[in-house]
Scaffold this active site. Structure first.
Site, PDB file in Angstrom:
ATOM      1  N   ASP A  92       0.962  -1.249   0.051  1.00  0.00           N
ATOM      2  CA  ASP A  92       0.033   0.041  -0.119  1.00  0.00           C
ATOM      3  C   ASP A  92       0.835   1.322   0.081  1.00  0.00           C
ATOM      4  O   ASP A  92       0.448   2.267  -0.217  1.00  0.00           O
ATOM      5  CB  ASP A  92      -0.787   0.112   1.373  1.00  0.00           C
TER       6      ASP A  92
HETATM    7  C1  GLC Z   1      -0.872   2.660   5.865  1.00  0.00           C
HETATM    8  C2  GLC Z   1      -0.073   1.453   6.569  1.00  0.00           C
HETATM    9  C3  GLC Z   1      -0.175   0.358   5.588  1.00  0.00           C
HETATM   10  C4  GLC Z   1      -1.756   0.129   5.516  1.00  0.00           C
HETATM   11  C5  GLC Z   1      -2.270   1.186   5.023  1.00  0.00           C
HETATM   12  C6  GLC Z   1      -3.780   0.918   4.635  1.00  0.00           C
HETATM   13  O1  GLC Z   1      -0.319   2.864   4.714  1.00  0.00           O
HETATM   14  O2  GLC Z   1       1.138   2.009   6.886  1.00  0.00           O
HETATM   15  O3  GLC Z   1       0.436  -0.746   6.356  1.00  0.00           O
HETATM   16  O4  GLC Z   1      -1.770  -1.083   4.504  1.00  0.00           O
HETATM   17  O5  GLC Z   1      -2.196   2.044   5.756  1.00  0.00           O
HETATM   18  O6  GLC Z   1      -4.359   2.100   4.426  1.00  0.00           O
HETATM   19  C1  GLC Z   2      -1.605  -3.495   5.336  1.00  0.00           C
HETATM   20  C2  GLC Z   2      -2.972  -3.907   4.455  1.00  0.00           C
HETATM   21  C3  GLC Z   2      -2.608  -4.689   3.341  1.00  0.00           C
HETATM   22  C4  GLC Z   2      -1.513  -4.288   2.710  1.00  0.00           C
HETATM   23  C5  GLC Z   2      -0.105  -4.165   3.606  1.00  0.00           C
HETATM   24  C6  GLC Z   2       1.149  -4.031   2.765  1.00  0.00           C
HETATM   25  O1  GLC Z   2      -1.492  -5.097   5.880  1.00  0.00           O
HETATM   26  O2  GLC Z   2      -4.014  -4.252   5.280  1.00  0.00           O
HETATM   27  O3  GLC Z   2      -3.824  -4.655   2.201  1.00  0.00           O
HETATM   28  O4  GLC Z   2      -1.165  -5.253   1.622  1.00  0.00           O
HETATM   29  O5  GLC Z   2      -0.436  -3.426   4.596  1.00  0.00           O
HETATM   30  O6  GLC Z   2       1.250  -2.508   2.706  1.00  0.00           O
END
Ligand code: GLC
Ligand code: GLC
Length: 817
Positions: free
Chosen positions: A488
């Site tokens: 993400d």
């Molecule tokens: C933030 C977190 C990430 C997560 C994302 C979801 O970026 O660091 O881990 O997946 O939020 O919206």
């Molecule tokens: C968080 C989010 C997931 C994403 C991950 C890596 O766990 O829930 O959707 O893939 O972060 O960013």
């Protein structure tokens, strides 16, 4: 090195032996509609279906002291005036023999003070919308004791976000009604709500309070309620401000005598046209809930309901039980990992100590992956989850990133454009069909974007998912990344310069060509699954097309994504490479090494082994495998959120545990059982239990992240419970190391074990038959299954064909070097 408790494997409990754990260590109550979070000191909160919109009780996040809110119990000794919280919080008075047992769907907290023992059991009965708090007080003194017991909760005015912010309204709306000793929280019931929360008790209370300021007293906290201090409730009725519920029960106990008091914290609904009794009045109708209260305040009903909760968990866990030479593997596979998988199924990423319950909906990719860990336990509910997810898919084949659990509609705030999302649906459907053999799901009509009239068979949704990728290829022929892929925080089109702006939803910069090697690997995996599904579905041409698209993608990866010693990560907005020796930071990333190998890339030509050797050399640490190296040391606007984290945390070179099992699986694909199991153990919570003071999160469940080697707090975990780590570790251990793998045509038995094991046993229920599996291997060698004997008859290969319903099948597998 220190622990704060121990595993009780027989009881399937974790026993916490002191209340002041490094962080609140939590458990979940409820498994269907009504849920509670409970910490080792009884704090937490409860909600109906949606942690934000139907919150029953208030919780104070990020509070000092930690962990205030939820269920409050107080015991007061009339003779001395001494009083305390038998669960330690909120009064934090010294206790003897503190013990918190977190079990499957229940928690028991016990303690003793001045010869008064108190044991409190908390759980949600199967298919009910209430929490039971059963409190047993025992007088261990030689003389009688006059005791008061208070059970209390602070009501949340339903919408947890509004409750925490909109005081100009909320300080005037709070209402309660007390009927026959039951406290009903009825805020907004006079208008559009038809639901109530209640606090009830098995005894006729000697007093009650519903006004927080009356119960606590001016400028006091829950740690020092004035009503408890003086031993007398005020029978207060709340009008606005902060409605709460407190019930007081007085008891005189002779020496060795025990009193049992049951409190219920419940949720109930009335039909919208029958909210009041008599009709036309403003008096709440309680006829519907009265029998429920009567039933669950009876001791034998509580005992029976607890038995039912235990039995329901045993049934789920019995689907796969293993006996291996390693206690950490057994403990996680047999109990805690599937338990955590069910919690991620129920709650997605909504409510934990790290997810406030007011934020995120159900993630498309998150739920699709979580499904891999629970599909064998609740196939019917998995089927529904697949249809819910597919129903939010867009006509383009793309997907809303999240949907709202109450409405099951795509979430517009976050929108779509995370280009990996749709491919995960294929992975989920494949897992479901392999587990159940239910190919009929492919014919199931499902709408796009919940639009009535847009229904098409699920099979067509999957075709659109694959086309979504193929319609969006970049200049190298790799998939465009969109807002982000699995990571993400790798936001290659965001270019955010505004503080506080969300990296995930900021307007994307146009004209970019950012491509993802991770999506290419995922595509290779998904196209393979889709080809198999198409063949099963009688669509030979589609199967062929998927295979061809996969081969093309693999060759693009070979040409543009192989860096010499590992797979590259991406190309940015301007076409510059990421995850390459050409970079100064972020030269190697974990995700493409795991996902490309899982997609079958590089296995035949040695690149997979090279990539995995690079992972071992650059990314592996004693606390798990970090996401990238070297960590980014400064913010890079062209890479986005990943560079917003300090080095060693989260996506910026933390041990992002979700990705570690991908490497475990990849290692088994190249036959390296020793390295696979070694990596598995490095983040196994039970194996990390002896360093609980370093790890700090619960030793019985996985955490999303362990701080990486660049962080000053290397080894410290965060974000426990709600993480895809749970499902993937379960899959990696059970399907790839132990090699018990559901396939379309049967149950594959293809372990890749550490060399020092001499085998293992397992019992697996699969499509209504039971398989008793015995795998033997000479110690100190590595190898694969050389002979398979099913019910006494030798079978070619490693696939056990499906047995008739109800059959018990014996499977003996011999591994040879
Ligand atoms: C933030 C977190 C990430 C997560 C994302 C979801 O970026 O660091 O881990 O997946 O939020 O919206
Ligand atoms: C968080 C989010 C997931 C994403 C991950 C890596 O766990 O829930 O959707 O893939 O972060 O960013």
């Amino acid at each position: 090195m220190s622990r704060f408790g121990r595993f009780d494997d027989t009881a399937r409990e974790y026993v916490i032996t002191r209340p002041d754990t490094p962080l609140p260590w939590i458990n979940y109550l409820g498994n269907e509609e009504f849920f509670g979070i409970i910490t080792n000191t009884g704090a937490g909160y409860a909600f109906f279906r949606d942690a934000r919109f139907r919150r029953l009780i208030r919780y104070r996040y990020n509070n000092a002291p930690l962990d205030v809110g939820g269920r409050f119990l107080y015991v007061r000794d009339a003779r001395s005036g001494d009083w305390w919280s038998p669960t330690w919080q909120p009064s934090r008075t010294d206790l003897e023999d503190f013990q918190c047992r977190h079990g499957l769907g229940y928690t028991v907290i016990g303690s003793r003070r001045e010869g008064i023992r108190c044991e409190s059991l908390f759980f949600v009965p199967v298919a009910q919308t209430l929490e039971i708090w059963r409190v047993r007080l025992t007088n261990e003194r030689p003389e009688p004791a006059d005791l008061s017991l208070f059970g209390a909760a602070e009501f949340c005015l339903w919408d947890a976000w509004d409750d925490a912010t909109n005081f100009q309204r909320n300080y005037s709306t709070g209402e309660v009604e007390v009927v026959d000793g039951v406290i009903f929280h009825r805020t907004e019931y006079r208008e559009r709500r038809n639901h109530l929360a209640y606090l009830a008790c098995s005894a006729q209370p000697t007093g009650f309070d519903t006004r927080r300021d009356a119960f606590l007293g001016p400028y006091r906290g829950w740690d020092r309620p004035v009503a408890v201090e003086r031993g007398r409730s005020g029978n207060s009725i709340a009008h606005g401000w902060a409605p709460c519920g407190s019930l007081q029960v007085d008891r005189t106990l002779g020496p060795s005598e025990t009193a049992e008091v049951v409190f219920l914290l419940g949720y109930t609904e009335n039909p919208p046209d029958a909210k009041f009794d008599p009709p036309g009045s403003q008096t709440i109708r309680t006829a519907g809930v009265r029998p429920v209260v009567e039933r669950f305040t009876r001791a034998e009903e509580v005992e029976a309901a607890l038995g039912e909760v235990r039995a329901s968990w045993s049934d789920l866990l019995e689907i796969l039980q293993v006996g291996t030479p390693n206690e950490h593997a057994d403990r996680m596979v047999n109990v805690w990992n599937p338990y955590q998988n069910m919690v991620t199924f129920n709650l997605s990423r909504s409510a934990s100590l790290f997810e406030s319950g007011v934020g995120r909906g159900i993630g498309f990719r998150d739920s699709s992956q979580d499904l891999l860990g629970f599909v064998h336990m609740v196939p019917g509910r998995a089927r529904q989850r697949i249809l819910d997810l597919a129903g939010t898919q867009l006509p383009s084949g793309g997907a809303y990133h999240q949907y709202q659990p109450l409405t099951k509609r795509g979430n517009d705030d976050i929108g779509s454009g995370f280009n990996d999302d749709p491919l995960w649906l294929i992975i989920a459907v494949a897992a479901y069909v392999k587990e159940t053999g239910d190919r009929g799901i492919l014919d199931q009509a499902v709408p796009y974007d919940n639009e009535p009239g847009s229904e098409s068979p699920l099979y067509e949704h999957l075709q659109r998912a694959i086309r979504y990728t193929l319609d969006r290829l970049g200049p190298h022929g790799l998939p465009l990344i969109g807002r982000a892929d699995w990571n993400d925080c790798l936001n290659l089109n965001a270019f955010s310069e505004t503080p506080g702006e969300s990296f995930q939803t900021v307007e994307n910069r146009e004209g970019g060509v950012a491509e993802s090697v991770f999506i290419a690997g995922l595509f290779a995996a998904a196209a393979k699954e889709l080809a198999a599904l198409a063949a099963l579905h009688g669509r030979a041409e589609d199967a062929e097309a998927a295979r061809e698209a996969r081969v093309r993608m693999i060759s693009v990866v070979g040409e543009h994504a192989w860096d010499g010693d590992w797979f590259r990560r991406a190309y940015d907005h301007a076409g510059a490479v990421i995850g390459s020796t050409e970079n100064d930071e972020g030269r190697i990333f974990i995700e493409p090494q795991g996902m490309c190998v899982m997609g079958g890339i590089g296995i035949d030509d040695g690149r997979a082994e090279l990539a995995l050797a690079s992972v071992a050399e650059h990314l592996a640490t004693p606390h798990g495998i970090v996401l990238l190296q070297p960590a980014y040391t400064r913010y890079r606007v062209e890479l986005g959120e990943i560079t917003s984290y300090p080095p060693g945390y989260k996506e910026n070179a933390g041990v992002f545990c979700h990705t570690n099992p991908w490497i475990v699986i990849a290692e088994t694909l190249v036959g390296n059982g020793d390295r696979a199991f070694d990596y598995y153990l490095r983040i196994n919570p039970s194996a990390r239990e002896p360093i609980s003071d370093v790890h700090r999160c619960e030793p019985y469940v996985y955490a999303q992240m362990i701080a990486g080697k660049d962080a000053p707090t290397h080894g410290e975990a965060k974000n426990s419970w709600l993480t895809g780590t749970a499902a993937w570790n379960y899959v990696a251990m059970t399907q790839w190391i132990l090699g018990i793998r559901p396939e379309h045509d049967g149950l594959r038995i293809d372990p890749c074990l550490p060399s020092d094991w001499e085998g293992f046993t397992a019992v697996r229920r699969f499509r209504d038959a039971t398989y008793r599996i015995d795998v033997r291997k000479p110690g100190s060698v590595s190898g694969r299954v050389a002979s398979l004997v099913v019910d006494g008859d030798p079978v070619e290969g490693t696939l056990v064909p499906p047995a008739p319903e109800g059959a018990t099948v014996t499977v003996e597998a011999a591994i040879e070097p």
